[in-house]
Design a protein around this motif. Structure first.
Motif, short mmCIF file in Angstrom:
data_model
loop_
_atom_site.label_atom_id
_atom_site.label_comp_id
_atom_site.label_asym_id
_atom_site.label_seq_id
_atom_site.Cartn_x
_atom_site.Cartn_y
_atom_site.Cartn_z
N UNK A 35 0.90 -1.30 -0.22
CA UNK A 35 0.02 0.04 0.01
C UNK A 35 0.86 1.18 -0.01
N UNK A 36 0.60 2.20 -0.94
CA UNK A 36 1.42 3.16 -1.00
C UNK A 36 0.68 4.44 -1.00
N UNK A 37 1.02 5.48 -0.16
CA UNK A 37 0.44 6.93 -0.19
C UNK A 37 1.41 7.81 -0.53
N UNK A 38 1.27 8.82 -1.65
CA UNK A 38 2.04 9.80 -1.99
C UNK A 38 1.43 10.99 -1.95
N UNK A 39 2.23 11.95 -0.94
CA UNK A 39 1.75 13.29 -0.69
C UNK A 39 2.71 14.19 -1.63
N UNK A 40 2.20 15.31 -1.99
CA UNK A 40 3.03 16.31 -2.82
C UNK A 40 3.89 17.08 -2.04
N UNK A 41 4.98 16.92 -2.23
CA UNK A 41 6.17 17.72 -1.46
C UNK A 41 5.90 19.11 -1.66
N UNK A 72 -2.37 5.60 5.30
CA UNK A 72 -1.68 3.85 5.07
C UNK A 72 -2.22 2.93 6.12
N UNK A 73 -1.86 3.37 7.22
CA UNK A 73 -2.25 2.43 8.48
C UNK A 73 -3.91 2.15 8.51
N UNK A 88 2.04 -4.49 3.33
CA UNK A 88 2.97 -3.63 3.80
C UNK A 88 2.48 -2.16 3.24
N UNK A 89 2.81 -0.98 4.30
CA UNK A 89 2.41 0.14 3.93
C UNK A 89 3.75 1.05 3.76
N UNK A 90 3.52 2.00 2.69
CA UNK A 90 4.66 2.86 2.41
C UNK A 90 4.17 4.11 2.35
N UNK A 91 4.82 5.22 2.59
CA UNK A 91 4.84 6.70 2.34
C UNK A 91 5.76 7.36 1.71
N UNK A 92 5.39 8.17 0.47
CA UNK A 92 6.66 8.74 -0.29
C UNK A 92 6.06 10.11 -0.46
N UNK A 93 7.14 11.39 -0.72
CA UNK A 93 6.80 12.46 -1.18
C UNK A 93 7.11 12.68 -2.73
N UNK A 94 6.34 13.35 -3.39
CA UNK A 94 6.64 13.71 -4.68
C UNK A 94 5.42 13.69 -5.70
N UNK A 95 5.62 13.75 -6.80
CA UNK A 95 4.47 13.79 -7.93
C UNK A 95 4.09 12.32 -7.75
#
Length: 146
Positions: A35-41, A72-73, A88-95
């Motif tokens: 599971x991936x959640x991406x937030x805009x930097x 994610x949680x 598994x959960x992941x968080x990343x920043x970017x587009x």
């Protein structure tokens, strides 16, 4: 067939429908769900452009990162309630679209599952949201748009 399935989650109903579809696939084969959640930097410069300032101002990235972790949680809890085993959960920043595609390549993902629309989509707009459209166009692996 699929060993690793990546689901992009952003808290929208559409992303949780995508997660449900990944869980169905997991029940058919031995696969791991990412599971991936991406937030805009947001740069400090962008943060400095705000007109009103509260006394205790958090850096936008910190706030967005915490929110993404919450998403994610929550998604992991819901997935486990629905019978998912390896999640598994992941968080990343970017587009978002770029990060999703790069993450899939880096983790050797076999399938990306995304919702048709995210939290910022216009309901009367296009048939696909811009992120799902870009991911489907750029990914090196199959993409399932739910």
């Amino acid at each position: 067939m699929f060993k690793r399935i990546l689901v992009a989650v952003d808290g929208s109903k559409s992303s949780f429908k995508a997660m449900d579809k990944a869980i169905e696939l997991q029940k058919l084969m031995d696969t791991e769900i990412y599971l991936l959640c991406v937030y805009k930097h947001h740069s400090l410069f962008e943060a400095s452009l705000s007109i009103g300032r509260p006394e205790a101002m958090d850096i936008p990235d910190k706030v967005l990162s915490e929110y993404a972790k919450d998403i994610v949680n929550h998604a992991k809890e819901k997935a486990k309630e629905k019978g998912a085993v390896k999640v598994r959960g992941f968080v990343k920043a970017g587009r978002p679209s770029s990060v999703i595609v790069k993450f899939a390549q880096d983790k050797d993902v076999d399938l990306i599952v995304v919702g048709t629309r995210g939290t910022h989509s216009d309901k009367d707009g296009m048939l696909l949201g811009s992120v799902s459209h870009r991911v489907a166009s750029k990914a090196k692996c199959p993409v399932l748009v739910v």
